[in-house]
Design a protein around this motif. Sequence first.
Motif, mmCIF file in Angstrom:
data_model
loop_
_atom_site.group_PDB
_atom_site.id
_atom_site.type_symbol
_atom_site.label_atom_id
_atom_site.label_comp_id
_atom_site.label_asym_id
_atom_site.label_seq_id
_atom_site.Cartn_x
_atom_site.Cartn_y
_atom_site.Cartn_z
ATOM 1 N N ARG A 163 -13.210 22.659 -8.126
ATOM 2 C CA ARG A 163 -12.325 21.728 -8.814
ATOM 3 C C ARG A 163 -12.552 20.325 -8.266
ATOM 4 O O ARG A 163 -12.889 20.154 -7.088
ATOM 5 C CB ARG A 163 -10.862 22.096 -8.578
ATOM 6 N N PRO A 164 -12.334 19.291 -9.093
ATOM 7 C CA PRO A 164 -12.422 17.917 -8.588
ATOM 8 C C PRO A 164 -11.180 17.586 -7.770
ATOM 9 O O PRO A 164 -10.147 18.263 -7.872
ATOM 10 C CB PRO A 164 -12.477 17.088 -9.869
ATOM 11 N N ILE A 174 -18.149 12.412 -7.050
ATOM 12 C CA ILE A 174 -17.061 13.112 -6.357
ATOM 13 C C ILE A 174 -17.438 13.374 -4.903
ATOM 14 O O ILE A 174 -16.673 13.086 -3.976
ATOM 15 C CB ILE A 174 -16.737 14.430 -7.083
ATOM 16 N N MET A 187 -15.863 23.001 -4.086
ATOM 17 C CA MET A 187 -16.393 22.304 -5.249
ATOM 18 C C MET A 187 -16.269 23.103 -6.540
ATOM 19 O O MET A 187 -17.122 23.052 -7.428
ATOM 20 C CB MET A 187 -17.827 21.847 -4.986
ATOM 21 N N GLN A 197 -20.639 14.707 -10.580
ATOM 22 C CA GLN A 197 -20.573 15.514 -9.366
ATOM 23 C C GLN A 197 -21.046 14.730 -8.151
ATOM 24 O O GLN A 197 -20.499 14.866 -7.058
ATOM 25 C CB GLN A 197 -21.406 16.795 -9.519
ATOM 26 N N VAL A 212 -11.065 22.681 -3.973
ATOM 27 C CA VAL A 212 -11.778 21.408 -3.987
ATOM 28 C C VAL A 212 -12.903 21.398 -2.962
ATOM 29 O O VAL A 212 -14.022 20.944 -3.255
ATOM 30 C CB VAL A 212 -10.805 20.242 -3.741
#
Length: 507
Positions: A425-426, A369, A423, A366, A420
């Motif tokens: 989904r990546p 990302i 946060m 996380q 996204v």
Amino acid sequence: MTQSSPPRHAVVIGGSLAGLLAAAVLAEHATVTIIDADSLPDGPVPRRGLPQARHVHLLWSGGARAIEEILPGITDDWTAAGAFRRSLPTDLVTKTAQGWLRRHEEMQFNISCSRDLLDSVVRSRVIGLAGVTTLQQSRVMSLEGSATRITGVRVDTPEEENRLVTADIVVDASGRGSRARAWLEALGPIGLRQAEVDSGLVYATRIFEAPAGAHASGFPIINVQSDPRVPVPGQTATIVPIEGGRWQATLSGTRGGQPTADPDEFIPFAKGVRDPIVGELLEGKKPLTDVAVTQGTANRRVYFEKADLPDGFFAVGDSVATFNPLYGQGMTVAAQGLLAVRALLRAKGLGHPGIGREAQRVIAPQVAIAWDLATSQDILYPGATGMKPRAGAGLLNGYIDRLMTGALTNESLAAALLQVITMNRPPTYWLRPAMVWEVLRASDRGALKAAPLTTAERAVGGLDRAPGSAQPEHPGKPAGAVEPPAAVEPLDGAEPVDDADPVGQAR
């Protein structure tokens, strides 16, 4: 008769959001002592060690869901205390780098309130857990142990200097001012690497009295973002309605275009960003505070997960990575990382050999990302310093730019964007074959030309209703109408600080 082993003990350094969530996770396996240099208040009042709490903070749905998993019922507790659960993009009027986003029915949500309220509700829940205690007005001076195993900490308390507090595991959640890197290197070389990207961002906040009727009408969040594609300083302006009938307004600017603490310049700055709506809404409103300014907002990451860490230690939250607060990532990254730690501990137990190193590794995805999303944009601003974009970053940025352009008019792309950004989904979610096809067909035909405020919202905000100054959210529908939702899958101060996370922007 079998003799039971003594209960395990964990130390958490720092009592801000990341530290509190770490304590909640560890309390399933050990008694926990939270050590903090501040006095931890009972209610939503400012803390000396959290100066960035004065600025706008939004907790994305990805983070709220993670905290709800760790502390069931916390969302209801927040709203009961005065926070707002805001539907996205229904309750959001935002101008992205590409243009105004339409206000569809709920696709995601956020929690809107002051950071002091957000933390106080979590703090009340966590400190009330069995086996959790606090050591306040106390400063950790060093880690105890060796290069292979941490066994506790040395603490200066109001009653005693150099007090030894032993622990089976120590978690550093002391935030942006963490000294963990120096503490660890004092025990022996472990190969800790650090990276930084600094756009020179400064942000300034002032709280205003909300106009009459704003609370009852559910006045939306207002956000004008910068455009990193244009080689000028990036400037933003945001209004977030918070508890107590107040508007929290935050301005920001990168190197060469920063806001100041001058109250006479606050509204002119807000009017000077890419759209003047925030400044226009604030004009004539009663200020309730001075202007609070924060600098030292660089993206900074320590690669703990790649180092040869001693057992019995891991770091979380801003101790691991700090992000440009405009992206709103810090609290969510910390919460999602600690949810992963909870799963690890439930599977292997606190006594598993190397559990600290494993915890550090499950936090890393996380962090990575959020780091890539933030730094790939910040490095584009004039005068930005730090690591350069990876090879191919320009091509990816071009794809994301096209996706965000399509999100202005295409409901499914808007839903994917929010998956996204909040946060849930990546970013790889944007690269699914069906999504790529929609992005390639994207266009801004029919995009809104003005902020999608309803007539009632404009009246509450006191905006000029001159001809042409308003535009319905959806052509052919009355202002305020929304379409059915798309189908979507379910600062560096003297004191340590933690989890700076003001309002996010998509790019």
